[in-house]
Motif scaffolding. Structure first.
Motif, PDB file in Angstrom:
ATOM      1  N   ILE A 204       0.870  -1.168   0.000  1.00 16.33           N
ATOM      2  CA  ILE A 204       0.000   0.000   0.000  1.00 16.33           C
ATOM      3  C   ILE A 204       0.909   1.221   0.000  1.00 16.33           C
ATOM      4  CG2 ILE A 204      -1.752   1.342   1.205  1.00 16.33           C
ATOM      5  CD1 ILE A 204      -2.897  -1.206   0.149  1.00 16.33           C
ATOM      6  N   LEU A 205       0.728   2.092  -0.989  1.00 12.16           N
ATOM      7  CA  LEU A 205       1.527   3.303  -1.118  1.00 12.16           C
ATOM      8  C   LEU A 205       0.670   4.527  -0.818  1.00 12.16           C
ATOM      9  CD1 LEU A 205       3.397   2.515  -4.475  1.00 12.16           C
ATOM     10  CD2 LEU A 205       4.058   1.901  -2.138  1.00 12.16           C
ATOM     11  N   ASP A 206       1.240   5.486  -0.118  1.00 12.87           N
ATOM     12  CA  ASP A 206       0.580   6.758   0.173  1.00 12.87           C
ATOM     13  C   ASP A 206       1.247   7.894  -0.603  1.00 12.87           C
ATOM     14  OD1 ASP A 206      -1.376   5.802   1.909  1.00 12.87           O
ATOM     15  OD2 ASP A 206      -0.021   5.839   3.632  1.00 12.87           O
ATOM     16  N   ASN A 207       0.668   9.092  -0.446  1.00 19.14           N
ATOM     17  CA  ASN A 207       1.143  10.291  -1.144  1.00 19.14           C
ATOM     18  C   ASN A 207       1.000  10.115  -2.655  1.00 19.14           C
ATOM     19  OD1 ASN A 207       2.142  12.915  -1.194  1.00 19.14           O
ATOM     20  ND2 ASN A 207       4.276  12.253  -1.383  1.00 19.14           N
ATOM     21  N   ILE A 208      -0.189   9.697  -3.055  1.00 16.44           N
ATOM     22  CA  ILE A 208      -0.486   9.433  -4.465  1.00 16.44           C
ATOM     23  C   ILE A 208      -1.272  10.606  -5.034  1.00 16.44           C
ATOM     24  CG2 ILE A 208      -1.488   7.816  -6.113  1.00 16.44           C
ATOM     25  CD1 ILE A 208       0.750   6.641  -4.346  1.00 16.44           C
ATOM     26  N   GLY A 233      -5.090   4.879  -0.306  1.00 14.20           N
ATOM     27  CA  GLY A 233      -3.788   4.828  -0.946  1.00 14.20           C
ATOM     28  C   GLY A 233      -3.863   4.020  -2.224  1.00 14.20           C
ATOM     29  N   ALA A 273       5.881   8.728  -3.893  1.00 11.92           N
ATOM     30  CA  ALA A 273       5.034   7.817  -3.113  1.00 11.92           C
ATOM     31  C   ALA A 273       5.792   7.276  -1.901  1.00 11.92           C
ATOM     32  CB  ALA A 273       4.550   6.661  -3.983  1.00 11.92           C
ATOM     33  N   ARG A 276       3.344   2.488   2.843  1.00 11.18           N
ATOM     34  CA  ARG A 276       2.643   2.382   4.121  1.00 11.18           C
ATOM     35  C   ARG A 276       2.795   0.985   4.720  1.00 11.18           C
ATOM     36  NH1 ARG A 276      -3.774   2.413   4.091  1.00 11.18           N
ATOM     37  NH2 ARG A 276      -3.431   4.306   2.828  1.00 11.18           N
TER      38      ARG A 276
END
Length: 326
Positions: A204-208, A233, A273, A276
């Protein structure tokens, strides 16, 4: 696929059905840890048909099982995408990369020849799907025993199934043990089929930037990654497949580096990105990627349901229906 088989089998079978599960709750392993994608445009024709038939059933029960039909975009060389198409079975169309990048901003700066749009694909709420199968089976008197570890199998049918909760006598065994399917078959003295357990990681990646939760999932068939919105995310995978004998869902120490390198080299819009979380799950494959559904060649009372190579959730409806008919 095990719960789906019990669900379908219970519709026409008068004999008692018992499902044993070593975990305390269903869906702990691959069933509940995969990307939840319902993807029909697949190169293998038999899997493609099973996915299409299952998706048709999911659409009819969408509210009960949490199936959201946002579509999919397969991207890559047209020659590769064309191998997945069967327009008469699964409506799809090609889209210009510029149009796709406008719709999916995270692909800005990523280079691909074309995209295949399949509007009837979607994402499943796996927990709801499992509960649908389990409740339907329970309504027809199927019994489930959770936290029930298989210890040994004695006999050739009828069998004495020795478990952590005691011994159970059964006439037939359906082996739907996922990544543990070969282990169960060995205990039952079944045929040693060639099945490989493969580990895959998901992130799971954030800051997208500009992420729309309703956008279709994207799968690049040549660069080997897929992604979709998830929990605020981006769920992301580099499609890794590591052959393993250990079935502990550990995370490889270098997998985050591999993911970062792919993004650095191919997806500029994700350079900022932030990871998380990451986890792993298993898929079981045969050498030709075909499903294994049917009676054991050597043991008349042992039935196989496995080898789904990551398609077990997506094709589960048709897998269970076929298994019940056999």
């Amino acid at each position: 696929a095990g719960t789906s088989t019990a669900f379908h089998l219970s519709q026409n079978l008068s004999e008692s059905i018992l499902v044993i599960e070593k975990e305390k709750i269903p869906g702990v392993h691959a069933s509940g840890r995969n990307a939840s994608l319902v993807l029909q445009s697949i190169a293998h024709p038999h899997i493609r048909k099973a996915m299409a038939e299952s998706r048709n059933a999911y659409e009819k029960h969408a509210d009960s099982i949490g199936f959201e039909q946002h579509g999919s975009l397969l991207i890559g060389p047209k020659t590769l995408l064309e191998e997945t198409r069967q327009p008469k079975l699964i409506p799809s169309e090609y889209q210009d990369p510029r149009e796709v990048i406008h719709q999916i901003p995270i692909l800005k700066g990523h280079h691909f020849e074309t995209a295949l749009w399949t509007p009837s694909d979607g994402v499943m709420d796996i927990s709801s799907l499992l509960q649908f199968y389990i409740q339907g089976a329970l309504d027809r008197n199927v019994r489930f025993q959770f936290d029930c570890q298989l210890l040994d199998i004695v006999g050739t049918g009828p069998y004495q199934i020795k478990t952590s909760q005691g011994t159970i006598v059964v006439g037939d065994i359906i082996n739907a043990a996922g990544a543990w399917i070969s282990e169960v078959a060995q205990i039952a003295d079944g045929t040693a089929l060639t099945l490989s357990a493969l580990k895959r990681h998901l992130f799971i990646l954030d800051n997208i930037p500009n992420l729309d939760n309703r956008q279709p999932f994207v799968w690049n068939l040549s660069e080997n990654f897929y992604c979709r919105p998830e929990s605020g995310g981006l769920l992301f995978s580099i499609c890794d497949e590591e052959k393993t004998t250990s079935l502990e869902p550990t995370v490889n120490s270098d997998i985050s580096k591999d993911m970062a390198e792919l993004i650095l080299n191919h997806i500029p819009a994700l350079h900022e990105a932030v990871q998380r979380e990451v986890w792993s799950c298993f898929r079981t494959k045969t050498p030709d990627n075909s499903f294994v559904i049917g009676w054991d060649p050597r043991c008349d009372h042992l039935f196989w349901v496995g080898g789904f190579g990551g398609h077990g959730m997506g094709a589960s409806w048709e897998i269970g229906r076929i298994a019940a008919e056999l």
